[in-house]
Each structure stands twice: as structure tokens, then as C-alpha cells.
Motif scaffolding. Sequence first.
Motif, short mmCIF file in Angstrom:
data_model
loop_
_atom_site.label_atom_id
_atom_site.label_comp_id
_atom_site.label_asym_id
_atom_site.label_seq_id
_atom_site.Cartn_x
_atom_site.Cartn_y
_atom_site.Cartn_z
N THR A 55 -6.87 -30.45 17.00
CA THR A 55 -7.72 -29.51 17.61
C THR A 55 -8.04 -28.05 16.80
O THR A 55 -8.96 -27.82 16.36
CB THR A 55 -7.88 -29.28 19.04
OG1 THR A 55 -7.90 -30.63 19.54
CG2 THR A 55 -8.83 -28.17 19.57
N LYS B 147 -9.02 -28.25 13.30
CA LYS B 147 -10.72 -28.50 13.17
C LYS B 147 -11.32 -27.10 13.34
O LYS B 147 -12.32 -26.96 12.54
CB LYS B 147 -10.75 -29.47 14.21
CG LYS B 147 -10.57 -30.91 13.67
CD LYS B 147 -11.19 -32.04 14.90
CE LYS B 147 -10.98 -33.31 14.29
NZ LYS B 147 -11.26 -34.45 15.47
N CYS B 148 -10.84 -26.34 14.21
CA CYS B 148 -11.53 -25.08 14.65
C CYS B 148 -11.13 -24.09 13.56
O CYS B 148 -12.02 -23.32 13.02
CB CYS B 148 -10.91 -24.63 16.11
SG CYS B 148 -11.46 -25.64 17.24
N LYS C 173 -13.28 -24.06 10.26
CA LYS C 173 -14.50 -23.53 10.28
C LYS C 173 -14.67 -22.01 10.25
O LYS C 173 -15.65 -21.64 10.18
CB LYS C 173 -15.31 -24.00 11.63
CG LYS C 173 -15.33 -25.54 11.61
CD LYS C 173 -16.12 -25.96 13.03
CE LYS C 173 -16.40 -27.47 13.01
NZ LYS C 173 -17.06 -27.86 14.28
N ASN D 253 -9.44 -26.72 24.53
CA ASN D 253 -10.60 -27.49 24.46
C ASN D 253 -11.65 -27.29 23.27
O ASN D 253 -12.78 -28.02 23.35
CB ASN D 253 -11.31 -27.72 25.72
CG ASN D 253 -11.83 -26.68 26.36
OD1 ASN D 253 -11.78 -25.44 25.55
ND2 ASN D 253 -12.58 -26.80 27.43
N GLY D 254 -11.36 -26.22 22.52
CA GLY D 254 -12.37 -26.05 21.65
C GLY D 254 -13.51 -24.81 22.22
O GLY D 254 -14.31 -24.19 21.23
N ASP D 255 -13.68 -24.70 23.27
CA ASP D 255 -14.50 -23.59 23.96
C ASP D 255 -14.10 -22.17 23.51
O ASP D 255 -12.97 -21.86 23.19
CB ASP D 255 -14.43 -23.71 25.60
CG ASP D 255 -15.16 -24.81 26.21
OD1 ASP D 255 -16.07 -25.36 25.41
OD2 ASP D 255 -15.11 -24.95 27.42
N ASN E 78 -18.70 -23.97 21.36
CA ASN E 78 -17.37 -24.67 21.23
C ASN E 78 -17.40 -25.07 19.70
O ASN E 78 -18.13 -25.75 19.06
CB ASN E 78 -17.66 -26.02 21.91
CG ASN E 78 -16.41 -26.78 22.02
OD1 ASN E 78 -15.99 -27.28 20.92
ND2 ASN E 78 -16.00 -26.97 23.00
N LEU F 166 -15.50 -27.29 18.18
CA LEU F 166 -15.44 -28.35 17.88
C LEU F 166 -16.76 -28.99 17.56
O LEU F 166 -16.77 -30.04 16.94
CB LEU F 166 -14.66 -29.32 18.92
CG LEU F 166 -13.11 -29.00 18.99
CD1 LEU F 166 -12.34 -29.59 20.15
CD2 LEU F 166 -12.40 -29.30 17.76
N LYS F 167 -17.71 -28.54 18.12
CA LYS F 167 -19.18 -28.94 18.16
C LYS F 167 -19.97 -28.18 17.22
O LYS F 167 -21.19 -28.52 16.78
CB LYS F 167 -19.76 -29.21 19.52
CG LYS F 167 -18.77 -29.94 20.37
CD LYS F 167 -19.52 -29.87 21.93
CE LYS F 167 -18.45 -30.57 22.68
NZ LYS F 167 -19.05 -30.53 24.35
N GLU F 168 -19.63 -27.11 16.81
CA GLU F 168 -20.49 -26.14 16.02
C GLU F 168 -19.76 -25.36 15.03
O GLU F 168 -18.45 -24.97 15.16
CB GLU F 168 -21.40 -25.22 16.85
CG GLU F 168 -20.69 -24.27 18.06
CD GLU F 168 -21.47 -23.83 18.83
OE1 GLU F 168 -22.73 -22.97 18.56
OE2 GLU F 168 -21.25 -24.23 20.29
#
Length: 288
Positions: A41, A44-45, A48, A203-205, A221, A223-225
Motif C-alpha cells: 500500500t 503504491k501511494c 504517485k 487504507n490510502g485515505d 485516496n 490508492l484510487k487517484e
Amino acid sequence: MRNIEITTRIGCKNMCKFCPQTVFITQYRKTKGDIIMKFETYKKCIDKLPKDVQITFSGMSEPWLNKDMTKMLLYAEKKGFKEFRVYTTGVGMELKDIDKIKKIPFNKFVVHLPDGEKNAIIPVTKKHKELLLKIKKSKIKNCSYMTMGKLHSDLQKEFGNLVVSPKMISKAGNLEKFKRINNTGPIMCNSEFGLRHSMLLPNGDVQLCCMDNAIQYKIGNLLKEGYDSLYKGNAFKLIEKKLKDEKQGDVLCRHCEMAVVDNYKKYFRPIKRIVLEKLSYFSGRNDR
């Protein structure tokens, strides 16, 4: 400058009196997210983030209570990030971790020492004292020491002339024992990063900042953007509107000690110090 502060796990065994752990843990449970940040996690963050973003390990708990903390720090350095800050009690850290990180050119490496009043529950064991002394001996760049309250008597000889004791704050109204601040009118964040001082959770938030212990101000988040989209979304734009006009609704910053009247002529973030730090950094690189 831009900064992202990382919470490597939920729940801190230190249970400091000036940190709203109960509020934070209770609210985070509602997300049903990971309690401990997984290394995948984290990767991945971090992947970015633009390379000019400063990475801070502190957050809502002791960073080294995550067993991958040293691995996380070394990964970010390997990826080409140059700006690092660490705020740690040393709890959870091992002697071998110091050897692995001591050559990283930290902007700040702040060690929170035990106090005699137990504002922070940090046992002064033989093992912990050995760790603290090794940190001192390792001469980590820009290392400093602080305590909330009077330094523990067992550490006076080694750290008494090095420690500073900052004032406790209300954490933007999240600590009930402090009088709640109510800032009115147009306001701004007077921290050196302004509103680009976000908090990454396991949690990526991504929350607005490290004062958001009640995690009410999620801006996205990772992980999503992407990173830049965090500051272009509706959640962040609404926060900006609320800072300018209190009729738009309440916002965390109206109860925060870092908020000031929105007047750049009177209150300007410490840009001079930032510029000097940058010049010093590049001068150091030229000398090597």
C-alpha cells in the motif's frame, strides 16, 4: 513546498496525554481499513508522489510500531525523494534500524524523549536508553530532542542540555481539556506548508492535515487517484471556501492554533527559512 505525513499504523502504545488517540482510533474503525499500513500500500501511494513532496513519518502514532518503517524510509530515498522528516519516540525501533538510516540527509529527525510527568508513556528501560544513546552517537543529520513536560531524571545527564519542551495544544479542538478556539472571518493556515500538509492513513485515505484526529476532512485516496487530483476535488475546494467564508460551514482550521487572519502582508508562511534551507542543501551537495 509540499508535504505528506504518513501514519504507519492505527493505535499507539505510548498513549500520550496530548494526542487524541481514543478519538482517532474510534473514528478510524468506522472505515474498516487496515490497522497497519502494508508495505505494498505504501509503495503504491509513494510512487504517485512528485519528487518535490517532502515525506514526513510521524502521523497519528509512533512510526516504528510498523515493522516495515525502516524499509519504507529506505524505499522513498531509493526512489529519489530528497526531503525527509521523522518524529519518533524510538519505541519499536531496533539498534540495527539506526545503522540503516543514519546516513539519510534528514531535514528534521526529532526524538521525543520520556518525561517525568508521564505525559507520554515511554518506559525508560535499559534497552530504550541504549537506543537513545546510539541515536545520539550516530549523529543523524538535523537530529534534535524534545519532551512534553520535564525531561525524565534518568536522561538528564545525557540529554538535559539538548532538549526543548514545546507547548501543548488542543489539536484543533480534539483534546477536550483545552479551551476550544473559534477563529472567525477569512483565515489561512500559517504552517510552512499551508494546506499542502496532508495526512496519509494505512487504507490510502488522505486527510487534510495532522490535526484531523477525528478524520472528518478526507480529501481523497491515493490508492484510487493521483496526488494532484487531491487538491482539485470537491472536498478540498469546499474546505478552501469555508476558510474564506464561515457562512459556508464549520471547518477544522477554525479551531486550530495554526490558523491566522488571511492577510499575507502580516502573516506570511516562513518562506525565508525554507529558502535558506534549500540554499544550504544545494550548497552541501556542491561541497560533496
